[in-house]
Design an enzyme around this catalytic site. Sequence first.
Site: not given
Length: 305
Positions: A222-224, A226
């Site tokens: 995931s994006d941080w 996300g």
Amino acid sequence: MTDEEIDALLEKLDAAQKVRLLTGASTWRTYPEPAVGLRPLTLSDGPAGVRGETWDERETSLVLPSPTALAASWDERLLTDLGALLASEARRKGVDVLLAPTLNLHRSPLGGRHFECFSEDPLLTGRTGAAIIRGVQSGGVAATAKHFVANDAETDRLSVDVRMDEQTLHEVYLAPFEAAVEAGAWAVMSAYNKVDGATMSASPLLESPLKSDWGFEGAVVSDWGGVRTLLDTARSAQDLAMPGPDGPWAAGLLAALERGLVSAAAIDDKVRRLLRLAVRVGALGPDRPVWRPAVAPAAQRALLR
């Protein structure tokens, strides 16, 4: 290590051990698991350099020209060499997974992170990204194609719902990521935004086309921050929730698994992909490769110039 050997390791882990591996241990690291010989993976931002785990001006990094300038060279051999330089920097800083390249497109003049992206053109972006991926991974460091998908503007970047027809989605926005998978990318990062109503960390696009149609065998990180919900993301093809140690998966995934709200097969697939990533970067198993710098230190500055 073969997939059969990875499956044998998977059988040694109980449900709690498996679930623990799927959320980061800290901002930039995953959990180790001594029971199967797994050390932590260290991740780091790119894409114009390798920051490492710290925000400290005393810990300097070599800086590449902006990715937009790199794409303007149209020189895939040069880009592969620069990817190898990034691998050398990553190894110097103890980084296993580089969060680059950025394959989003220059779709708006108001995109504040466009300097991280290559171009407005999906073909040029795909070829440039693929060349860098090949260079990074030649040094035993995972490249992470990001941000999947349609994360091309900064306005309401955490929640914007991007809507388009299927042809536009596949021929414009998804095309660079398909090229990254064809180049053998070991990781893909899911984006913050929604596409056609579904947040990307819970999007069906992670399964199809990414995994089933394109044959992506790596891990989806995931994006941080996300991963903001539990069940829809756990049931999707999202594999690793970053950062840690807190988050929806850390708080509730084990209970959801034990109650049958998330299938054991889904959890096993996520862990299998994480272990496969660890094998590729030398973080799992007794025979870990010793990586020499992909670009000799004396040649790095000359290459950059």
